[in-house]
Design a protein around this motif. Structure first.
Motif, PDB file in Angstrom:
ATOM      1  N   PHE B  26       0.798  -1.227   0.000  1.00 12.18           N
ATOM      2  CA  PHE B  26       0.000   0.000   0.000  1.00 12.18           C
ATOM      3  C   PHE B  26       0.833   1.280   0.000  1.00 12.18           C
ATOM      4  O   PHE B  26       0.278   2.372  -0.123  1.00 12.18           O
ATOM      5  N   GLY B  27       2.172   1.144   0.152  1.00 11.56           N
ATOM      6  CA  GLY B  27       3.003   2.345   0.271  1.00 11.56           C
ATOM      7  C   GLY B  27       2.891   3.282  -0.917  1.00 11.56           C
ATOM      8  O   GLY B  27       2.627   4.482  -0.768  1.00 11.56           O
ATOM      9  N   ARG B  28       3.069   2.757  -2.109  1.00 13.36           N
ATOM     10  CA  ARG B  28       3.027   3.621  -3.310  1.00 13.36           C
ATOM     11  C   ARG B  28       1.607   4.153  -3.560  1.00 13.36           C
ATOM     12  O   ARG B  28       1.441   5.357  -3.789  1.00 13.36           O
ATOM     13  N   PRO B  29       0.570   3.302  -3.541  1.00 13.14           N
ATOM     14  CA  PRO B  29      -0.774   3.853  -3.772  1.00 13.14           C
ATOM     15  C   PRO B  29      -1.143   4.935  -2.761  1.00 13.14           C
ATOM     16  O   PRO B  29      -1.726   5.958  -3.133  1.00 13.14           O
ATOM     17  N   LEU B  30      -0.785   4.714  -1.509  1.00 14.25           N
ATOM     18  CA  LEU B  30      -1.117   5.732  -0.509  1.00 14.25           C
ATOM     19  C   LEU B  30      -0.362   7.025  -0.808  1.00 14.25           C
ATOM     20  O   LEU B  30      -0.910   8.127  -0.671  1.00 14.25           O
ATOM     21  N   PHE B  31       0.882   6.897  -1.238  1.00 12.84           N
ATOM     22  CA  PHE B  31       1.649   8.105  -1.549  1.00 12.84           C
ATOM     23  C   PHE B  31       1.041   8.845  -2.744  1.00 12.84           C
ATOM     24  O   PHE B  31       0.955  10.081  -2.750  1.00 12.84           O
ATOM     25  N   LEU B  32       0.607   8.094  -3.739  1.00 15.63           N
ATOM     26  CA  LEU B  32      -0.047   8.741  -4.887  1.00 15.63           C
ATOM     27  C   LEU B  32      -1.310   9.468  -4.447  1.00 15.63           C
ATOM     28  O   LEU B  32      -1.598  10.590  -4.893  1.00 15.63           O
ATOM     29  N   TYR B  33      -2.077   8.818  -3.584  1.00 17.71           N
ATOM     30  CA  TYR B  33      -3.302   9.430  -3.068  1.00 17.71           C
ATOM     31  C   TYR B  33      -2.972  10.750  -2.358  1.00 17.71           C
ATOM     32  O   TYR B  33      -3.600  11.786  -2.599  1.00 17.71           O
ATOM     33  N   LEU B  34      -1.960  10.712  -1.491  1.00 16.10           N
ATOM     34  CA  LEU B  34      -1.579  11.912  -0.745  1.00 16.10           C
ATOM     35  C   LEU B  34      -0.989  12.969  -1.664  1.00 16.10           C
ATOM     36  O   LEU B  34      -1.185  14.174  -1.457  1.00 16.10           O
ATOM     37  N   LEU B 131      -4.546   7.081  -8.765  1.00 18.66           N
ATOM     38  CA  LEU B 131      -4.656   5.674  -8.366  1.00 18.66           C
ATOM     39  C   LEU B 131      -5.052   4.789  -9.543  1.00 18.66           C
ATOM     40  O   LEU B 131      -4.539   3.677  -9.696  1.00 18.66           O
ATOM     41  N   ARG B 132      -5.952   5.293 -10.373  1.00 16.50           N
ATOM     42  CA  ARG B 132      -6.429   4.472 -11.495  1.00 16.50           C
ATOM     43  C   ARG B 132      -5.407   4.450 -12.639  1.00 16.50           C
ATOM     44  O   ARG B 132      -5.034   3.385 -13.113  1.00 16.50           O
ATOM     45  N   ALA B 133      -4.964   5.629 -13.058  1.00 20.77           N
ATOM     46  CA  ALA B 133      -4.134   5.696 -14.267  1.00 20.77           C
ATOM     47  C   ALA B 133      -2.668   5.367 -13.989  1.00 20.77           C
ATOM     48  O   ALA B 133      -2.015   4.722 -14.800  1.00 20.77           O
ATOM     49  N   VAL B 134      -2.141   5.806 -12.865  1.00 22.45           N
ATOM     50  CA  VAL B 134      -0.713   5.627 -12.604  1.00 22.45           C
ATOM     51  C   VAL B 134      -0.457   4.314 -11.868  1.00 22.45           C
ATOM     52  O   VAL B 134       0.395   3.522 -12.273  1.00 22.45           O
ATOM     53  N   GLU B 135      -1.200   4.079 -10.800  1.00 20.88           N
ATOM     54  CA  GLU B 135      -0.981   2.842 -10.042  1.00 20.88           C
ATOM     55  C   GLU B 135      -1.669   1.657 -10.698  1.00 20.88           C
ATOM     56  O   GLU B 135      -1.299   0.505 -10.454  1.00 20.88           O
ATOM     57  N   GLY B 136      -2.659   1.940 -11.523  1.00 18.90           N
ATOM     58  CA  GLY B 136      -3.346   0.849 -12.225  1.00 18.90           C
ATOM     59  C   GLY B 136      -4.331   0.091 -11.364  1.00 18.90           C
ATOM     60  O   GLY B 136      -4.690  -1.048 -11.667  1.00 18.90           O
ATOM     61  N   TRP B 137      -4.789   0.720 -10.287  1.00 21.89           N
ATOM     62  CA  TRP B 137      -5.764   0.064  -9.427  1.00 21.89           C
ATOM     63  C   TRP B 137      -7.105  -0.040 -10.157  1.00 21.89           C
ATOM     64  O   TRP B 137      -7.487   0.861 -10.919  1.00 21.89           O
TER      65      TRP B 137
END
Lengths: 326, 176
Positions: B26-34, B131-137
């Motif tokens: 979750f480290g990278r997705p959370l960082f992208l969110y923040l 989250l959708r475009a960069v992390e691909g969630w």
């Protein structure tokens, strides 16, 4: 299927990752927190060291070449990253209240929007949670809690629920006086207000400041009415069309609030001893008033240079007979 | 059983390596969110650290391990609010190196345009797009983390992409 726009966004931000230094600081802060937690329990030192090693290895994913960071730095991060002095409350449009603890984790969920009996029970539960939370933080010398209450209500939440929440914060065993008024979905810095406190008054020759009251109520036609009280030329605006969200009538509201702010500035101009604002939402006509209207009036006060704004109280919801703990 | 749920339950039982795995996931997705909420690198990193610290300290208090992502991002939102309140620098006054929502210097012009457009979105929408475009969630993963319904995620993301596409197409046609 990924389209070109998504690909562009992905390429543009592909390197948005925490810096190695941030990863290293987090690893040290986690290790510090782990050691602090282990000490009172008299756990063996090697457990903490082993745990820290595991965490540091994990954070190493983003901290490949970490520089050593001393313990003081890690402690500073823990202290600065978690202010530990704010309790956040969200209130949705149907009156459900979610309370977060000092560390930002969810703490309680209560209902203020149901029947009076359920609202009373919800308010009791809210007070109990606030008593427990504020008891963990040393009080100021005057007995007040240094913990701030940050309100993040839905714009469509009833102002009455916010008033009850503030009442819970003012409970004698809680005594939170710093309120911050934010809004759900907004990144605007919340307006900060201090609730008035009955502390020993020192005698003074100066006259007290003068109050300027704005009354917010539901009009006879079911819309909203905002009225500046007690001036020679009363200022009133009606939103009689509906209590629809402000977004649907931004020009009307924006113009009205600009006029209100100007009137407030005029009312305050001649007062040498200062002015405080007063937002009144009288019962029963104010029962349907939404948070967004009061928030806009609060903004108008601040734009007029009146930072000290007070709020009238609201009758507490009645408990069901024989069930209240109060 | 869901892999994340297993990790959370192990971490709650005292398994530190499980928490390390959760951080890795979750480290990278959370960082992208923040980054989407705060824009400023230093602010996003402070909030990111505070979030994992808080999660580490209070994992035992999490009553619904199956909702770990929502719990973690909830703490992240609160940390972001704390950081935003105390900061003195408004993002517009930042240098390019501090602003996470500026495309990297060697980016293609089209990518830089996309970055500018994303930066102009409302904060929560920015976070969603990252989250959708960069992390691909997936929409399901984003919905679980942000406590939104999958339909809401899809609708907001489609609207944001439409907006971005319209601007990109307009710029492309003007550039010809």
């Amino acid at each position: 299927m990924v389209d070109e726009t998504e690909s562009r966004v992905r390429r543009a931000f592909a390197r948005v990752v925490p810096s190695p230094a941030a990863g290293a600081d987090l690893a040290d802060a986690l290790a510090t927190a782990e050691r602090a937690a282990a000490t009172p329990a008299r756990r063996s030192l090697w457990i903490g060291v082993a745990a820290a090693a595991v965490l540091i290895a994990a954070v190493g994913i983003v901290a490949v070449r970490r520089e050593p960071v001393d313990g003081r730095e890690a402690k500073k991060i823990v202290a600065s990253a978690l202010d530990g002095r704010t309790v956040r409350v969200r209130i949705d449009a149907s009156g459900w209240v979610e309370l977060d603890d000092l560390d930002g984790t969810p703490r309680a969920r209560v209902e203020l929007g149901g029947t009076p009996a359920r609202a009373s029970d919800g308010l009791d539960a809210l007070e109990r949670a606030l008593v427990e939370i504020t008891a963990r933080v040393p009080r100021d010398l005057n007995g007040l809690s240094p913990v701030a209450l940050e309100l993040v209500p839905s714009k469509q939440a009833r102002w009455r629920w916010i008033q009850w929440t503030m009442q819970a914060a003012a409970h004698p065993k809680v005594l939170m006086v710093t309120m911050r008024f934010g809004a759900e979905g907004s990144d605007e810095t919340p307006f900060e207000q201090r609730l008035p406190v009955d502390l020993a008054m020192e005698p003074t020759d100066e006259s007290p400041p003068v109050g300027v009251a704005v009354i917010v109520q539901v009009s006879e036609k079911g819309g909203a009415r905002i009225r500046l009280a007690g001036t020679e030329s009363p200022w009133t605006v009606d939103f009689d069309s509906s209590l629809a969200p402000i977004e649907s009538r931004p020009v009307e509201l924006s113009r009205a609030m600009s006029e209100l702010s100007s009137s407030l500035r005029t009312a305050a101009a001649g007062e040498r001893n200062g002015v405080f604002g007063d937002i009144e939402v009288p019962t029963p006509s104010g029962d349907g008033v939404t948070y967004e209207l009061v928030h806009e009036v609060l903004r108008a006060f601040r734009e007029a240079g009146i930072d000290d704004v007070r709020f009238n109280g609201a009758a507490r919801p009645k408990p069901q007979e024989g069930t209240s703990s109060r | 059983m869901d892999a994340t749920l297993t990790l959370v339950e192990r971490a709650q039982a005292g398994d530190r390596s499980a928490f390390a795995d959760l951080h890795a996931h979750f480290g990278r997705p959370l960082f992208l969110y923040l980054a989407g909420l705060l824009r400023v690198r230093e602010d996003a990193e402070d909030a990111w650290q505070a979030t994992f610290l808080s999660a580490w300290r209070h994992l035992g208090r999490l009553r619904r391990p199956d909702r770990f992502a929502a719990w973690l991002f909830h703490i992240g939102t609160n940390s972001a609010r704390d950081v935003a309140r105390r900061r003195t620098t408004f993002p517009k006054a930042l240098g390019a190196g501090d602003d996470l929502l500026v495309a990297r210097p060697d980016a293609q012009p089209g990518d830089s345009d996309a970055a500018r457009l994303v930066a102009g979105l409302e904060p929560r929408t920015r976070a969603l797009v990252l989250l959708r475009a960069v992390e691909g969630w997936s929409a399901e993963e984003v919905g679980a983390a942000l406590s939104w319904s999958v339909a809401t995620v899809r609708r907001r993301y489609a609207r944001a992409l439409d907006l971005l596409r319209a601007h990109v197409n307009e710029r492309d046609s003007n550039g010809r």
